[in-house]
Design a protein around this motif. Structure first.
Motif, PDB file in Angstrom:
ATOM      1  N   ALA A   1       0.832  -1.215   0.000  1.00  0.00           N
ATOM      2  CA  ALA A   1       0.000   0.000   0.000  1.00  0.00           C
ATOM      3  C   ALA A   1       0.862   1.258   0.000  1.00  0.00           C
ATOM      4  O   ALA A   1       0.539   2.242  -0.685  1.00  0.00           O
ATOM      5  CB  ALA A   1      -0.937  -0.009   1.206  1.00  0.00           C
ATOM      6  N   VAL A   2       1.951   1.240   0.728  1.00  0.00           N
ATOM      7  CA  VAL A   2       2.860   2.397   0.739  1.00  0.00           C
ATOM      8  C   VAL A   2       3.484   2.592  -0.638  1.00  0.00           C
ATOM      9  O   VAL A   2       3.605   3.725  -1.116  1.00  0.00           O
ATOM     10  CB  VAL A   2       3.948   2.219   1.827  1.00  0.00           C
TER      11      VAL A   2
ATOM     12  N   TRP B   1       2.136   4.631 -13.016  1.00  0.00           N
ATOM     13  CA  TRP B   1       0.798   4.023 -13.010  1.00  0.00           C
ATOM     14  C   TRP B   1       0.873   2.531 -13.304  1.00  0.00           C
ATOM     15  O   TRP B   1       0.122   1.737 -12.722  1.00  0.00           O
ATOM     16  CB  TRP B   1      -0.133   4.718 -13.990  1.00  0.00           C
TER      17      TRP B   1
ATOM     18  N   ILE C   1       2.157   1.691  -3.541  1.00  0.00           N
ATOM     19  CA  ILE C   1       1.106   2.188  -4.425  1.00  0.00           C
ATOM     20  C   ILE C   1       0.910   3.679  -4.199  1.00  0.00           C
ATOM     21  O   ILE C   1       0.809   4.459  -5.154  1.00  0.00           O
ATOM     22  CB  ILE C   1      -0.202   1.406  -4.189  1.00  0.00           C
ATOM     23  N   TRP C   2       0.864   4.078  -2.947  1.00  0.00           N
ATOM     24  CA  TRP C   2       0.724   5.494  -2.600  1.00  0.00           C
ATOM     25  C   TRP C   2       1.876   6.310  -3.187  1.00  0.00           C
ATOM     26  O   TRP C   2       1.680   7.382  -3.763  1.00  0.00           O
ATOM     27  CB  TRP C   2       0.651   5.612  -1.083  1.00  0.00           C
ATOM     28  N   ALA C   3       3.089   5.794  -3.061  1.00  0.00           N
ATOM     29  CA  ALA C   3       4.265   6.490  -3.589  1.00  0.00           C
ATOM     30  C   ALA C   3       4.216   6.578  -5.111  1.00  0.00           C
ATOM     31  O   ALA C   3       4.520   7.637  -5.688  1.00  0.00           O
ATOM     32  CB  ALA C   3       5.534   5.780  -3.146  1.00  0.00           C
TER      33      ALA C   3
ATOM     34  N   ALA D   1       2.072   0.845 -10.112  1.00  0.00           N
ATOM     35  CA  ALA D   1       0.982   0.811  -9.127  1.00  0.00           C
ATOM     36  C   ALA D   1      -0.048  -0.244  -9.511  1.00  0.00           C
ATOM     37  O   ALA D   1      -0.516  -1.008  -8.663  1.00  0.00           O
ATOM     38  CB  ALA D   1       0.334   2.187  -9.007  1.00  0.00           C
TER      39      ALA D   1
ATOM     40  N   ILE E   1       1.609   6.559  -7.073  1.00  0.00           N
ATOM     41  CA  ILE E   1       0.572   7.522  -7.469  1.00  0.00           C
ATOM     42  C   ILE E   1       1.063   8.947  -7.228  1.00  0.00           C
ATOM     43  O   ILE E   1       0.838   9.845  -8.041  1.00  0.00           O
ATOM     44  CB  ILE E   1      -0.748   7.229  -6.732  1.00  0.00           C
ATOM     45  N   GLY E   2       1.754   9.164  -6.115  1.00  0.00           N
ATOM     46  CA  GLY E   2       2.319  10.487  -5.841  1.00  0.00           C
ATOM     47  C   GLY E   2       3.354  10.891  -6.877  1.00  0.00           C
ATOM     48  O   GLY E   2       3.401  12.050  -7.314  1.00  0.00           O
TER      49      GLY E   2
END
Length: 70
Positions: free
Chosen positions: A23-24, A47, A26-28, A50, A30-31
């Motif tokens: 999850a971290v 993308w 994926i968050w990174a 992710a 996307i950021g």
């Protein structure tokens, strides 16, 4: 570097089933995609990474662990 992060996320899901780590990442990713919006190569790569981690996470959730593993 995005590919290295995606491989690490894949390995953590595969070996440890660590969804928080994924999850971290994926968050990174996307950021990174949001921050680098003017560079399409980085955006598509982020993308894609992710999406790969999300899909592998879903596969990991749906497949049961072998009985010998904890």
């Amino acid at each position: 570097m995005l590919a290295v992060g995606a491989v690490l996320g894949f390995l953590m899901l595969l070996r440890e089933r660590d969804f928080a780590y994924a999850a971290v990442l994926i968050w990174a990713f996307i950021g990174i995609a949001a921050k680098q919006a003017n560079n399409p190569t980085i955006v598509y790569s982020a993308w894609s990474a992710a999406g790969f981690i999300i899909l592998w996470g879903l596969v990991t959730l749906l497949v049961k662990k072998p009985k010998g593993e904890q």
